[in-house]
Design a protein around this motif. Structure first.
Motif, mmCIF file in Angstrom:
data_model
loop_
_atom_site.group_PDB
_atom_site.id
_atom_site.type_symbol
_atom_site.label_atom_id
_atom_site.label_comp_id
_atom_site.label_asym_id
_atom_site.label_seq_id
_atom_site.Cartn_x
_atom_site.Cartn_y
_atom_site.Cartn_z
ATOM 1 N N VAL A 1 22.518 59.842 11.476
ATOM 2 C CA VAL A 1 23.604 60.005 10.513
ATOM 3 C C VAL A 1 24.904 60.221 11.281
ATOM 4 N N VAL A 2 25.858 59.338 11.049
ATOM 5 C CA VAL A 2 27.196 59.475 11.630
ATOM 6 C C VAL A 2 28.030 60.282 10.631
ATOM 7 N N PHE A 3 28.657 61.352 11.108
ATOM 8 C CA PHE A 3 29.414 62.225 10.215
ATOM 9 C C PHE A 3 30.767 62.544 10.825
ATOM 10 N N GLU A 4 31.658 63.029 9.984
ATOM 11 C CA GLU A 4 32.993 63.434 10.428
ATOM 12 C C GLU A 4 33.250 64.861 9.980
ATOM 13 N N VAL A 5 33.972 65.601 10.823
ATOM 14 C CA VAL A 5 34.312 66.991 10.539
ATOM 15 C C VAL A 5 35.773 67.049 10.123
ATOM 16 N N ILE B 1 36.700 72.178 17.070
ATOM 17 C CA ILE B 1 35.334 72.683 16.977
ATOM 18 C C ILE B 1 34.549 72.195 18.190
ATOM 19 N N GLN B 2 33.848 73.112 18.855
ATOM 20 C CA GLN B 2 33.023 72.769 20.005
ATOM 21 C C GLN B 2 31.642 72.305 19.546
ATOM 22 N N GLU B 3 30.991 71.502 20.382
ATOM 23 C CA GLU B 3 29.676 70.949 20.042
ATOM 24 C C GLU B 3 28.637 72.046 19.826
ATOM 25 N N SER B 4 28.646 73.066 20.661
ATOM 26 C CA SER B 4 27.652 74.141 20.539
ATOM 27 C C SER B 4 27.821 74.913 19.234
ATOM 28 N N ASP B 5 29.062 75.149 18.821
ATOM 29 C CA ASP B 5 29.315 75.855 17.562
ATOM 30 C C ASP B 5 28.874 75.016 16.366
ATOM 31 N N LEU B 6 29.143 73.719 16.434
ATOM 32 C CA LEU B 6 28.745 72.815 15.357
ATOM 33 C C LEU B 6 27.229 72.739 15.244
ATOM 34 N N ARG B 7 26.545 72.610 16.392
ATOM 35 C CA ARG B 7 25.083 72.560 16.404
ATOM 36 C C ARG B 7 24.495 73.829 15.787
ATOM 37 N N ALA B 8 25.010 74.974 16.200
ATOM 38 C CA ALA B 8 24.494 76.242 15.687
ATOM 39 C C ALA B 8 24.718 76.372 14.189
ATOM 40 N N ALA B 9 25.876 75.956 13.707
ATOM 41 C CA ALA B 9 26.180 76.064 12.281
ATOM 42 C C ALA B 9 25.254 75.186 11.441
ATOM 43 N N ILE B 10 25.029 73.945 11.883
ATOM 44 C CA ILE B 10 24.163 73.032 11.127
ATOM 45 C C ILE B 10 22.719 73.524 11.137
ATOM 46 N N GLU B 11 22.227 73.924 12.320
ATOM 47 C CA GLU B 11 20.846 74.394 12.413
ATOM 48 C C GLU B 11 20.631 75.681 11.619
ATOM 49 N N ASN B 12 21.575 76.610 11.685
ATOM 50 C CA ASN B 12 21.430 77.866 10.943
ATOM 51 C C ASN B 12 21.443 77.637 9.435
ATOM 52 N N LYS B 13 22.316 76.750 8.962
ATOM 53 C CA LYS B 13 22.368 76.475 7.528
ATOM 54 C C LYS B 13 21.092 75.782 7.062
ATOM 55 N N ILE C 1 22.830 64.665 18.293
ATOM 56 C CA ILE C 1 22.766 63.759 19.438
ATOM 57 C C ILE C 1 24.062 63.813 20.238
ATOM 58 N N MET C 2 25.182 63.699 19.559
ATOM 59 C CA MET C 2 26.464 63.773 20.252
ATOM 60 C C MET C 2 27.559 64.178 19.276
ATOM 61 N N TYR C 3 28.632 64.738 19.839
ATOM 62 C CA TYR C 3 29.809 65.084 19.049
ATOM 63 C C TYR C 3 31.039 64.879 19.911
ATOM 64 N N ASP C 4 32.004 64.162 19.374
ATOM 65 C CA ASP C 4 33.269 63.919 20.070
ATOM 66 C C ASP C 4 34.352 64.774 19.409
ATOM 67 N N PRO C 5 34.815 65.837 20.087
ATOM 68 C CA PRO C 5 35.812 66.717 19.470
ATOM 69 C C PRO C 5 37.153 66.040 19.200
ATOM 70 N N ARG D 1 36.444 63.931 16.235
ATOM 71 C CA ARG D 1 35.822 64.807 15.234
ATOM 72 C C ARG D 1 34.693 64.099 14.497
ATOM 73 N N ARG D 2 33.941 63.309 15.239
ATOM 74 C CA ARG D 2 32.790 62.610 14.679
ATOM 75 C C ARG D 2 31.569 62.885 15.531
ATOM 76 N N GLY D 3 30.398 62.791 14.920
ATOM 77 C CA GLY D 3 29.172 63.031 15.650
ATOM 78 C C GLY D 3 28.000 62.284 15.050
ATOM 79 N N ILE D 4 26.845 62.395 15.716
ATOM 80 C CA ILE D 4 25.607 61.752 15.273
ATOM 81 C C ILE D 4 24.513 62.809 15.236
ATOM 82 N N ILE D 5 23.794 62.856 14.131
ATOM 83 C CA ILE D 5 22.655 63.752 13.966
ATOM 84 C C ILE D 5 21.405 62.906 13.775
ATOM 85 N N ARG D 6 20.332 63.269 14.475
ATOM 86 C CA ARG D 6 19.041 62.596 14.293
ATOM 87 C C ARG D 6 18.146 63.484 13.439
ATOM 88 N N VAL D 7 17.429 62.843 12.509
ATOM 89 C CA VAL D 7 16.504 63.574 11.640
ATOM 90 C C VAL D 7 15.372 62.633 11.260
#
Length: 130
Positions: free
Chosen positions: A34-38, A44-56, A74-78, A81-87
């Motif tokens: 899933v390609v998403f935009e913030v 926003i840093q990649e580690s903060d974004l990862r933690a927020a998504i996983e915690n929610k 998978i990746m996030y470009d600050p 402000r776009r990234g890729i999530i695998r599920v």
């Protein structure tokens, strides 16, 4: 979908793991990228974004749901402000719900919205850059 129980014994502890399989025995579980935009005013840093998504995701669907979903940033470009999530494909709807519930990261208001969905990383990267 078949769910098989795998039990491994390590010293005095027993580890129980549930393995999901498709209807055909031994077939692989498909993944979705899933390609998403913030949308936010903050950087926003990649580690903060990862933690927020996983915690929610864990808050809504529990630790078992998080584990079985195979959720991974998978990746996030600050700068973009776009990234890729695998599920895993059978947890795609849960991921979409989770993206809608992430409202703040580091006390900044954010909105995560999906741009595209793909079955391969290569195609997801093309959609990320376009």
């Amino acid at each position: 979908m078949l769910v098989s129980l795998v039990v491994a014994r390590a010293s005095k502890r027993t580890l129980v793991v549930f393995v999901q399989r498709n209807k055909k025995f031994g077939s692989r579980i498909r993944r979705r990228y899933v390609v998403f935009e913030v949308a936010t005013v903050a950087e926003i840093q990649e580690s903060d974004l990862r933690a927020a998504i996983e915690n929610k995701f864990k808050d809504i669907f529990g630790l078992e749901g998080l584990t079985l979903s195979g959720l991974r940033l998978i990746m996030y470009d600050p700068k973009l402000r776009r990234g890729i999530i695998r599920v895993r494909s059978n947890y795609f709807d849960q991921l979409m719900a989770t993206l809608g519930f992430v409202r703040s990261i580091n006390n900044y208001r954010v909105f995560l919205y999906p741009l595209a969905t793909s079955g391969t990383v290569r195609r997801a990267l093309k959609k990320l850059r376009s």
